[in-house]
Motif scaffolding. Structure first.
Motif, short mmCIF file in Angstrom:
data_model
loop_
_atom_site.label_atom_id
_atom_site.label_comp_id
_atom_site.label_asym_id
_atom_site.label_seq_id
_atom_site.Cartn_x
_atom_site.Cartn_y
_atom_site.Cartn_z
N ILE A 293 0.85 -1.19 0.00
CA ILE A 293 0.00 0.00 0.00
C ILE A 293 0.88 1.24 0.00
CG2 ILE A 293 -1.78 1.30 1.23
CD1 ILE A 293 -2.80 -1.32 0.17
N ASP A 294 0.64 2.15 -0.94
CA ASP A 294 1.45 3.36 -1.06
C ASP A 294 0.74 4.60 -0.52
OD1 ASP A 294 3.56 1.96 -2.48
OD2 ASP A 294 2.15 1.88 -4.16
N LEU A 295 -0.53 4.74 -0.84
CA LEU A 295 -1.31 5.90 -0.43
C LEU A 295 -2.60 5.47 0.23
CD1 LEU A 295 -0.89 8.06 -3.67
CD2 LEU A 295 0.20 8.51 -1.47
N VAL A 296 -3.10 6.28 1.14
CA VAL A 296 -4.36 6.02 1.84
C VAL A 296 -5.27 7.23 1.67
CG1 VAL A 296 -5.45 5.52 4.05
CG2 VAL A 296 -3.18 4.60 3.55
N ILE A 297 -6.51 6.99 1.28
CA ILE A 297 -7.51 8.06 1.20
C ILE A 297 -8.63 7.70 2.16
CG2 ILE A 297 -9.21 9.22 -0.27
CD1 ILE A 297 -7.30 8.74 -2.63
N THR A 298 -8.78 8.52 3.20
CA THR A 298 -9.74 8.19 4.26
C THR A 298 -10.16 9.46 5.00
OG1 THR A 298 -10.16 6.67 6.11
CG2 THR A 298 -7.98 7.69 6.00
N SER A 299 -10.92 9.30 6.06
CA SER A 299 -11.46 10.44 6.82
C SER A 299 -10.44 10.98 7.82
CB SER A 299 -12.70 10.00 7.59
OG SER A 299 -12.33 9.06 8.60
N ARG A 300 -10.71 12.17 8.33
CA ARG A 300 -9.85 12.75 9.36
C ARG A 300 -9.85 11.88 10.61
NH1 ARG A 300 -7.24 16.89 11.93
NH2 ARG A 300 -7.99 17.43 14.02
N ASN A 301 -10.99 11.32 10.98
CA ASN A 301 -11.04 10.44 12.14
C ASN A 301 -10.00 9.33 12.02
OD1 ASN A 301 -13.99 11.34 11.45
ND2 ASN A 301 -13.98 11.05 13.66
N THR B 224 -19.37 30.87 13.19
CA THR B 224 -18.58 31.04 11.99
C THR B 224 -18.81 29.84 11.08
OG1 THR B 224 -16.71 30.03 13.14
CG2 THR B 224 -16.81 32.44 13.12
N PRO B 225 -18.38 29.90 9.82
CA PRO B 225 -18.64 28.78 8.91
C PRO B 225 -18.01 27.48 9.40
CG PRO B 225 -17.83 30.71 7.73
CD PRO B 225 -17.65 31.00 9.17
N VAL B 226 -18.69 26.38 9.19
CA VAL B 226 -18.14 25.05 9.48
C VAL B 226 -17.80 24.42 8.13
CG1 VAL B 226 -18.58 22.78 10.46
CG2 VAL B 226 -19.50 24.82 11.58
N VAL B 227 -16.55 24.03 7.95
CA VAL B 227 -16.11 23.48 6.68
C VAL B 227 -15.83 21.98 6.84
CG1 VAL B 227 -14.41 23.59 4.82
CG2 VAL B 227 -15.14 25.69 5.97
N PHE B 228 -16.52 21.19 6.05
CA PHE B 228 -16.39 19.74 6.09
C PHE B 228 -15.39 19.26 5.04
CE2 PHE B 228 -20.47 20.77 7.82
CZ PHE B 228 -20.80 19.78 8.73
N MET B 229 -14.75 18.13 5.32
CA MET B 229 -13.94 17.46 4.31
C MET B 229 -13.99 15.96 4.63
SD MET B 229 -10.51 19.04 2.62
CE MET B 229 -10.31 20.07 4.01
N GLU B 230 -14.58 15.20 3.73
CA GLU B 230 -14.79 13.78 3.99
C GLU B 230 -13.56 12.93 3.72
OE1 GLU B 230 -18.36 11.90 4.80
OE2 GLU B 230 -17.38 13.43 5.99
N SER B 231 -12.64 13.43 2.90
CA SER B 231 -11.51 12.60 2.49
C SER B 231 -10.19 13.37 2.54
CB SER B 231 -11.73 12.08 1.06
OG SER B 231 -12.93 11.36 0.96
N LEU B 232 -9.16 12.69 3.02
CA LEU B 232 -7.79 13.21 3.02
C LEU B 232 -6.89 12.14 2.42
CD1 LEU B 232 -9.29 14.14 5.89
CD2 LEU B 232 -7.10 15.26 6.23
N ILE B 233 -5.72 12.55 1.94
CA ILE B 233 -4.79 11.59 1.36
C ILE B 233 -3.49 11.60 2.15
CG2 ILE B 233 -3.95 13.26 -0.36
CD1 ILE B 233 -3.68 10.83 -2.29
#
Length: 410
Positions: free
Chosen positions: A91-99, A299-308
């Motif tokens: 496995i080289d890269l992982v794409i998943t949530s912040r949790n 203030t604004p809440v900014v979501f991001m479901e995926s990180l690499i």
């Protein structure tokens, strides 16, 4: 949300290349008998927009790097992901949530990206919210992919016909108005975010110390018991429920077609992920901006479901880093922006005049304090919080929910 699930499954099928368990199929070797022209990516996301971006990035990279092969492995659960990263170097890269990024960094399974950030000027070329998602302590372990907000949109004509100046409303007052009229509020959110979590996240903005919560991630019960911020959020939720601003039956989960229904006046308002609220301007639909709840400015809440992130055990980190460098280059980010993706890259955002102006200003002004607190909770605690939310909406509140759920989690 069935439509979103089906699209996600179809996208995975399109990307998946006959993989079984942790045993990734080896790529055919090129004429020089090298395996380094294969990148293996472990994907763990249900976010439709993120999957579209990943697919676009892979196709773009293959066109630039002739002979490169990219394999995708999908997962069914977090334990499967951790086990694969521990047991294989394929496995080289992982794409998943912040949790999960926080969890994987604790286990030492993903690489420190401080040097990558520095060499590629990530902090200078991307808005703060993108980089904030990938940081733990003083180290960067990932980079965010696609930011979005949960926008409250409304039919302007509906309120004008009732001689209501909606711009003078706070969110609290708007909820009370809707509840008194017994009107349902449709909500369109990614599958992994519960409808009532959205309201609680908006309520929790400025009430939860996100940095401290991240610092104690996967800490012991005593550390979590001493962190009282989320009990304050649950107390606020109870107040909204008791004062009839919010009920458990108020929100209806819908698909993105609801945007047209709001524009035509079938619904006066809705809560919609900005990743679905794009394209041409609609005639009667506007975005509500006063998120004040229980007397507190939000203030604004900014979501991001995926990180690499880069797998620590990868035997092919050089190619993995090259792929990362490609997708976080200004050139690719601008190309992605031209194809409708909101990436958080400063140059791409400045040059794209089609982005929803509310979304653009929210992303520009956001930082770690605007990350939803649910993304800094271990899954076991997040699930318990979700359960308590529904109990409160049913009228059950003791004031000791946080202590109870920590005890049950540990």
């Amino acid at each position: 949300m069935k439509t979103h699930k089906n699209i996600y499954i179809i996208t995975i099928i399109l990307l998946l290349i006959s993989l079984s368990g942790c045993a990734l199929r080896k790529s055919e070797k090129n004429n020089d008998d090298k395996e380094s022209n294969t990148i293996n990516i472990f994907v763990d996301t249900k976010d439709e927009a993120s999957m579209d971006m990943i697919k676009f990035a892979i196709e773009s990279y293959k066109k630039q790097e002739e002979g490169i092969k990219i394999n995708i492995k999908a997962t069914t659960n977090k334990n499967d992901m951790s086990a694969c990263l521990k047991d294989t170097k394929d496995i080289d890269l992982v794409i998943t949530s912040r949790n999960n990024i926080l969890d994987l960094s604790n286990q030492g399974l993903i690489a420190d990206l401080n040097e990558f950030y520095k060499k590629n000027d990530i902090n200078d070329r991307f808005y703060n919210i993108i980089t904030s998602y990938g940081i733990k302590g003083d180290q960067y372990f990932a980079v965010g992919i696609l930011p979005f907000t949960m926008q409250i949109i409304y039919n302007q004509k509906y309120f004008e016909d009732k001689d209501i100046e909606i711009n003078k409303f706070t969110l609290e007052e708007l909820l009370k108005f809707i509840n008194v009229k017994d009107i349902k509020i449709p909500i369109v959110a990614p599958e992994s975010i519960d409808a009532m979590e959205v309201i609680t996240v908006l309520l929790g903005d400025n009430l939860v110390n996100k940095k401290e919560l991240e610092h104690i991630y996967e800490g012991n019960a005593e550390k979590y018991n001493n962190f009282k911020d989320i009990q304050i959020v649950l107390e606020g939720l109870n107040k909204l429920t008791k004062d009839k601003y919010l009920t458990k039956d108020m929100l209806e989960v819908k698909d993105k077609d609801i945007l047209n229904y709001i524009d035509k006046g079938r619904y006066p308002m809705g809560i919609v992920a900005s990743s679905y609220n794009k394209g041409e301007e609609k005639l009667n639909t506007k975005v509500f901006s006063n998120y004040k709840l229980i007397g507190k400015e939000k203030t604004p809440v900014v979501f991001m479901e995926s990180l690499i992130a880069v797998a620590n055990n990868s035997k092919n980190q050089e190619d993995a880093m090259d792929f990362m460098k490609f997708i976080y280059s200004d050139e690719f980010q601008m190309r992605a922006s031209e194809n409708g993706f909101v990436t958080g890259n400063i140059k791409a955002m400045e040059d794209n005049h089609l982005i929803n102006s509310n979304l653009k200003s929210d992303i520009i002004s956001s930082n770690m304090t605007n990350i939803p607190f649910i993304y800094s909770l271990p899954p076991k605690i997040r699930n318990e919080v979700k359960s308590e939310i529904y109990d409160i909406l049913r009228g059950s509140y003791s004031g000791d929910e946080w202590t109870k759920l920590i005890r049950e989690s540990y």
